[in-house]
Design a protein around this motif. Structure first.
Motif, PDB file in Angstrom:
ATOM      1  N   ARG A 111       0.845  -1.125   0.111  1.00 47.79           N
ATOM      2  CA  ARG A 111      -0.063  -0.136  -0.096  1.00 47.79           C
ATOM      3  C   ARG A 111       0.973   1.153  -0.089  1.00 47.79           C
ATOM      4  NH1 ARG A 111      -4.660  -0.927   4.437  1.00 47.79           N
ATOM      5  NH2 ARG A 111      -5.178   1.100   3.839  1.00 47.79           N
ATOM      6  N   ILE A 112       1.992   1.211   0.673  1.00 47.24           N
ATOM      7  CA  ILE A 112       3.065   2.256   0.560  1.00 47.24           C
ATOM      8  C   ILE A 112       3.452   2.459  -0.833  1.00 47.24           C
ATOM      9  CG2 ILE A 112       5.287   3.152   1.333  1.00 47.24           C
ATOM     10  CD1 ILE A 112       4.617   1.810   4.000  1.00 47.24           C
ATOM     11  N   HIS A 113       3.856   1.358  -1.447  1.00 44.06           N
ATOM     12  CA  HIS A 113       4.361   1.498  -2.897  1.00 44.06           C
ATOM     13  C   HIS A 113       3.203   2.177  -3.895  1.00 44.06           C
ATOM     14  CE1 HIS A 113       8.522   0.474  -2.742  1.00 44.06           C
ATOM     15  NE2 HIS A 113       8.220  -0.494  -1.968  1.00 44.06           N
ATOM     16  N   GLU A 114       1.862   1.578  -3.466  1.00 41.57           N
ATOM     17  CA  GLU A 114       0.879   2.160  -4.186  1.00 41.57           C
ATOM     18  C   GLU A 114       0.529   3.794  -4.311  1.00 41.57           C
ATOM     19  OE1 GLU A 114      -3.501   0.744  -3.119  1.00 41.57           O
ATOM     20  OE2 GLU A 114      -2.869  -0.517  -4.706  1.00 41.57           O
ATOM     21  N   VAL A 115       0.924   4.203  -3.065  1.00 39.22           N
ATOM     22  CA  VAL A 115       0.860   5.722  -2.850  1.00 39.22           C
ATOM     23  C   VAL A 115       1.725   6.432  -3.852  1.00 39.22           C
ATOM     24  CG1 VAL A 115       1.697   7.381  -1.368  1.00 39.22           C
ATOM     25  CG2 VAL A 115       0.262   5.864  -0.445  1.00 39.22           C
ATOM     26  N   PHE A 116       2.932   5.646  -4.211  1.00 35.30           N
ATOM     27  CA  PHE A 116       3.858   6.380  -5.304  1.00 35.30           C
ATOM     28  C   PHE A 116       3.620   6.011  -6.589  1.00 35.30           C
ATOM     29  CE2 PHE A 116       5.724   6.382  -1.152  1.00 35.30           C
ATOM     30  CZ  PHE A 116       6.240   7.550  -1.193  1.00 35.30           C
ATOM     31  N   ALA A 117       2.528   5.127  -6.777  1.00 34.12           N
ATOM     32  CA  ALA A 117       1.975   4.355  -8.411  1.00 34.12           C
ATOM     33  C   ALA A 117       1.919   5.934  -9.216  1.00 34.12           C
ATOM     34  CB  ALA A 117       1.035   3.665  -8.263  1.00 34.12           C
ATOM     35  N   ARG A 118       1.183   6.857  -8.702  1.00 34.27           N
ATOM     36  CA  ARG A 118       0.633   7.948  -9.615  1.00 34.27           C
ATOM     37  C   ARG A 118       1.753   9.051  -9.279  1.00 34.27           C
ATOM     38  NH1 ARG A 118      -2.934  10.588  -6.959  1.00 34.27           N
ATOM     39  NH2 ARG A 118      -3.202   9.552  -5.079  1.00 34.27           N
ATOM     40  N   PRO A 119       1.861   9.697 -10.424  1.00 41.24           N
ATOM     41  CA  PRO A 119       2.933  10.662 -10.514  1.00 41.24           C
ATOM     42  C   PRO A 119       2.632  11.919  -9.439  1.00 41.24           C
ATOM     43  CG  PRO A 119       2.313  10.381 -12.648  1.00 41.24           C
ATOM     44  CD  PRO A 119       1.229   9.614 -11.894  1.00 41.24           C
ATOM     45  N   PHE A 120       3.423  12.687  -9.080  1.00 45.16           N
ATOM     46  CA  PHE A 120       3.208  13.867  -8.353  1.00 45.16           C
ATOM     47  C   PHE A 120       3.088  15.244  -8.860  1.00 45.16           C
ATOM     48  CE2 PHE A 120       4.612  10.555  -5.431  1.00 45.16           C
ATOM     49  CZ  PHE A 120       3.836  10.850  -4.214  1.00 45.16           C
ATOM     50  N   ASP A 121       2.158  16.048  -8.906  1.00 42.38           N
ATOM     51  CA  ASP A 121       2.021  17.346  -9.579  1.00 42.38           C
ATOM     52  C   ASP A 121       2.613  18.451  -8.675  1.00 42.38           C
ATOM     53  OD1 ASP A 121       0.986  16.215 -12.152  1.00 42.38           O
ATOM     54  OD2 ASP A 121      -0.976  15.960 -10.908  1.00 42.38           O
ATOM     55  N   LEU A 122       3.813  18.895  -9.041  1.00 45.44           N
ATOM     56  CA  LEU A 122       4.340  20.163  -8.619  1.00 45.44           C
ATOM     57  C   LEU A 122       3.852  21.079  -9.345  1.00 45.44           C
ATOM     58  CD1 LEU A 122       7.615  18.685  -7.435  1.00 45.44           C
ATOM     59  CD2 LEU A 122       5.686  18.931  -6.102  1.00 45.44           C
ATOM     60  N   PRO A 123       4.208  22.594  -8.997  1.00 44.03           N
ATOM     61  CA  PRO A 123       3.525  23.654  -9.595  1.00 44.03           C
ATOM     62  C   PRO A 123       4.298  23.736 -11.183  1.00 44.03           C
ATOM     63  CG  PRO A 123       4.217  24.294  -7.261  1.00 44.03           C
ATOM     64  CD  PRO A 123       4.421  22.788  -7.430  1.00 44.03           C
ATOM     65  N   CYS A 124       5.630  23.293 -11.084  1.00 42.05           N
ATOM     66  CA  CYS A 124       6.410  23.534 -12.434  1.00 42.05           C
ATOM     67  C   CYS A 124       6.370  22.189 -13.224  1.00 42.05           C
ATOM     68  CB  CYS A 124       7.720  23.685 -11.877  1.00 42.05           C
ATOM     69  SG  CYS A 124       8.541  22.730 -10.804  1.00 42.05           S
ATOM     70  N   LEU A 125       6.064  21.049 -12.728  1.00 41.31           N
ATOM     71  CA  LEU A 125       6.073  19.800 -13.374  1.00 41.31           C
ATOM     72  C   LEU A 125       5.502  18.733 -12.811  1.00 41.31           C
ATOM     73  CD1 LEU A 125       9.654  18.049 -13.564  1.00 41.31           C
ATOM     74  CD2 LEU A 125       8.814  19.784 -11.694  1.00 41.31           C
ATOM     75  N   ARG A 126       5.251  17.548 -13.572  1.00 40.32           N
ATOM     76  CA  ARG A 126       4.863  16.233 -12.920  1.00 40.32           C
ATOM     77  C   ARG A 126       6.100  15.352 -12.781  1.00 40.32           C
ATOM     78  NH1 ARG A 126      -0.291  12.865 -15.194  1.00 40.32           N
ATOM     79  NH2 ARG A 126      -1.498  14.627 -14.070  1.00 40.32           N
ATOM     80  N   LEU A 127       6.075  14.716 -11.501  1.00 43.55           N
ATOM     81  CA  LEU A 127       7.009  13.858 -11.095  1.00 43.55           C
ATOM     82  C   LEU A 127       6.796  12.389 -10.935  1.00 43.55           C
ATOM     83  CD1 LEU A 127       9.489  16.067  -8.973  1.00 43.55           C
ATOM     84  CD2 LEU A 127      10.087  15.014 -10.982  1.00 43.55           C
ATOM     85  N   ASP A 128       7.872  11.438 -11.540  1.00 42.05           N
ATOM     86  CA  ASP A 128       7.380  10.234 -10.912  1.00 42.05           C
ATOM     87  C   ASP A 128       8.465  10.057  -9.644  1.00 42.05           C
ATOM     88  OD1 ASP A 128       5.425   8.933 -12.641  1.00 42.05           O
ATOM     89  OD2 ASP A 128       7.000   9.320 -14.224  1.00 42.05           O
ATOM     90  N   VAL A 129       7.950   9.681  -8.617  1.00 41.19           N
ATOM     91  CA  VAL A 129       9.066   9.432  -7.409  1.00 41.19           C
ATOM     92  C   VAL A 129       8.521   7.900  -6.934  1.00 41.19           C
ATOM     93  CG1 VAL A 129       9.333  10.000  -5.011  1.00 41.19           C
ATOM     94  CG2 VAL A 129       8.721  11.766  -6.655  1.00 41.19           C
ATOM     95  N   SER A 130       9.696   7.368  -6.718  1.00 40.30           N
ATOM     96  CA  SER A 130       9.543   5.877  -5.994  1.00 40.30           C
ATOM     97  C   SER A 130      10.442   5.789  -4.607  1.00 40.30           C
ATOM     98  CB  SER A 130      10.448   4.940  -7.218  1.00 40.30           C
ATOM     99  OG  SER A 130      11.704   5.283  -7.032  1.00 40.30           O
ATOM    100  N   CYS A 131      10.289   4.699  -4.009  1.00 40.43           N
ATOM    101  CA  CYS A 131      10.603   4.623  -2.632  1.00 40.43           C
ATOM    102  C   CYS A 131      11.254   3.097  -2.379  1.00 40.43           C
ATOM    103  CB  CYS A 131       9.705   5.194  -1.634  1.00 40.43           C
ATOM    104  SG  CYS A 131       8.182   3.628  -1.267  1.00 40.43           S
ATOM    105  N   ALA A 132      12.140   3.257  -1.335  1.00 35.24           N
ATOM    106  CA  ALA A 132      12.654   1.727  -0.812  1.00 35.24           C
ATOM    107  C   ALA A 132      11.823   1.699   0.638  1.00 35.24           C
ATOM    108  CB  ALA A 132      13.990   1.664  -0.645  1.00 35.24           C
ATOM    109  N   VAL A 133      11.219   0.410   0.920  1.00 36.30           N
ATOM    110  CA  VAL A 133      10.689   0.307   2.502  1.00 36.30           C
ATOM    111  C   VAL A 133      11.407  -0.831   3.224  1.00 36.30           C
ATOM    112  CG1 VAL A 133       8.691  -0.284   3.466  1.00 36.30           C
ATOM    113  CG2 VAL A 133       8.596   0.901   1.263  1.00 36.30           C
TER     114      VAL A 133
END
Length: 581
Positions: free
Chosen positions: A249-271
């Motif tokens: 479920r934590i990784h699912e949180v990062f499945a969608r890109p993050f919209d910042l004011p200047c651009l859209r970012l794909d962010v991943s993580c380690a757990v």
């Protein structure tokens, strides 16, 4: 009436709860106080508890001697239910000891002795309310400071201090409950911060925190520990797959890109995760072990890792070894073991490799893999290497005095090559022990050379000029840079054991050994094969172009006193020694 006795008006009037089993006493108190306060009365403890629950009072005045429940007992119960209420007790001298004990325990603020005077009672009530107001304000201030101390200013989530406090509370409340701590590390966050600026980095952290809270719901509590690290506390980890599901479920949180004011970012993580009570029983243990698991997840590029003690190098034993290393040489705690190296054509010993062991007073015989890296990290490798050189050369000189044509090999590290004057230290060790430089073989790994190639080549050149023989250890597992191999002033290559151990069963490994041997021959280098585990491999090595070999099939590393008996009796030895011929 003084200014301070002026009664409050309207909603500001404090609420007083008067408790006494004597109705006339209640009437007297009501008439005395109702012009200044909202007065509620109760005839005994049970009724007082009901009234306090319905309308929490600012001050409670209770008689001590009452049926069913004493005043001290009542006020103790009210302390739990109405912690902001100031508690006074009326008592006679005969009950004073019990009341004083209650005051000392914090159950009661003050007592009033019977019979009391009207002015004294008014003054006591006023002072008690002022004290209570100050105490409430102090608690509110403490609560505000605690919220500030326990809250991350960027995300609004609990910070490390708040997370640890909450975790301790939960563990203390239910010591046997299964819970899990999951640490989350954002990939490339520093790059985002440096490229876009901290304002956008902070915005990303806030959005990550919000998504984690929403995505995990009531099953977990979320905190931001520091930088790009978040913590998740799974409140119930009893189910077999609860932790894995939490990580999913934590990784699912990062499945969608993050919209910042200047651009859209794909962010991943380690757990990384640690489970209570399997991996630890305290907040500190769980965090430390989840951190170890997170390190493992990042190191292996796996999305998720659970703590495994077999992968935990960060132990208390490790810290104790680090602390003991600096004095271990002068305390004489190190010993050398020697593993024979055999000439494949003569099938007899040509030399021995000196392998250091740490005879620790608490941990027993510590193998080199457990402390060499620590010695390099702490700087203790310099005095340790000098001790090993001296001890190995002294043994070599003793063999040579018996007319035994044996050399000795010693490993050196990148830190040694970076030490100013290292070649001079080796020269002094040779001279001090009355050895000859060509009897000494110094083994270096490819990674040792590549740590600082120009410096390494310079120092190795100085060592070769002394007459010391140089061996490139573990060849085939490091950089294997042919350009540097051509420049290295080496005399021999040691083929890594990983290729030699499977020689009898792996045609691929045999081809690699033969290729390395051919390369060495073209560079005029001798070839040593380490890791010989069986007779068939030993028989094949000479045909593949190797000159020397060592491994458990020939002999395991042995203490110095066992070397001469082995040389006299082993089929790979030198036969009867001079003293017995």
């Amino acid at each position: 009436m003084t200014t301070s006795d002026t009664p409050p008006t309207g909603s500001e009037r404090p609420r007083l709860l008067i408790v006494d089993d004597d109705e006339p006493n209640l009437e007297v108190m009501r008439e005395l106080l109702e012009d200044q306060y909202d007065v509620v009365t109760a005839r005994g403890g049970p009724e007082a508890l009901q009234r306090a629950e319905a309308e929490p009072p600012d001050l409670v005045i209770s008689d001590q001697r009452m049926p069913h429940m004493s005043g001290v007992e009542l006020l103790e119960r009210l302390r739990e239910r109405c912690p902001d209420a100031v508690r006074l007790i009326c008592t006679a001298y005969t009950d004073l000891d019990a009341v004083l004990a209650a005051i000392e325990r914090g159950q009661v603020y003050r007592y009033v002795l019977k019979p009391w005077r009207v002015d004294d009672m008014r003054t006591t009530i006023r002072q008690a309310l002022e004290w209570g107001a100050a105490a409430r304000e102090r608690r509110r201030t403490e609560d505000r400071l605690r919220r500030i101390a326990y809250t991350d200013a960027v995300s609004g989530l609990p910070n490390r201090l708040g997370f640890v406090h909450r975790l301790r509370e939960l563990l203390a409340a239910a010591p046997g409950a299964s819970r899990a701590v999951l640490l989350v590390d954002l990939h490339r966050f520093a790059e985002i911060n440096f490229t876009l600026g901290h304002e956008h980095g902070d915005g990303l952290l806030r959005e990550v925190g919000r998504r984690l809270v929403d995505g995990l719901g009531d099953a977990a509590e979320v905190a931001r520990l520091d930088g790009d690290h978040f913590a998740v506390l799974l409140l119930d980890a009893a189910a077999p797959l609860a932790v894995a599901e939490g990580a999913r479920r934590i990784h699912e949180v990062f499945a969608r890109p993050f919209d910042l004011p200047c651009l859209r970012l794909d962010v991943s993580c380690a757990v990384g995760a640690a489970v209570h009570p399997t991996h630890g029983t305290t907040a500190e243990e769980l965090l430390q072990r989840a951190d170890v698991a997170l390190h493992s997840s990042c190191r292996t590029s796996h999305a998720f890792a659970v703590y495994d003690p077999r992968n935990d190098a960060f132990t208390r034993r490790r810290l104790e070894l680090i602390a003991a290393l600096p004095r271990a040489v002068e305390l004489g705690q190190f010993v050398l073991h020697f593993q024979p190296i055999v000439d494949l054509h003569r099938r007899s010993a040509a030399g021995l490799e000196g392998l250091v062991r740490w005879r620790h007073p608490e941990f027993g015989m510590v193998p080199p893999n457990d402390f060499i890296g620590l010695a390099e990290h702490t700087g203790a490798i310099a005095p340790l290497t000098l001790w090993v050189l001296g001890a190995a050369l002294r043994e070599c000189v003793a063999w040579r005095r018996l007319d035994l044509p044996l050399d000795v090999s010693v490993n050196i590290s990148a830190r040694n090559l970076a030490t100013p004057g290292f070649a001079g230290q080796v020269e002094q060790a040779v001279r001090t022990t009355a050895a000859r430089p060509e009897w000494l073989h110094l083994e270096i790994t490819e990674s040792t050379v590549m740590a600082d190639p120009p410096q390494s080549l310079r120092v190795l050149g100085e060592l070769r000029e002394l007459g010391v023989r140089l061996s490139l250890d573990d060849f085939g597992t490091g950089y294997s840079s042919l350009a540097y191999l051509q420049k290295l002033p080496a005399h021999e290559l040691k083929i890594d054991r990983s290729f030699v151990m499977r020689l009898a069963t792996s045609p691929g490994d045999a081809a690699i050994v033969q290729t390395i041997a051919g390369l060495a021959r073209n560079l005029s280098l001798e070839v040593v094969a380490e890791g010989v585990e069986d007779a068939e491999s030993l028989d094949r090595l000479a045909g593949l172009g190797c000159h020397l070999a060592q491994g458990f099939h020939i002999a395991r590393p042995m203490p110095a006193p066992d070397v001469l008996p082995w040389l006299a009796t082993s089929p790979f030895g030198l036969g009867p020694l001079p003293a017995t011929r």
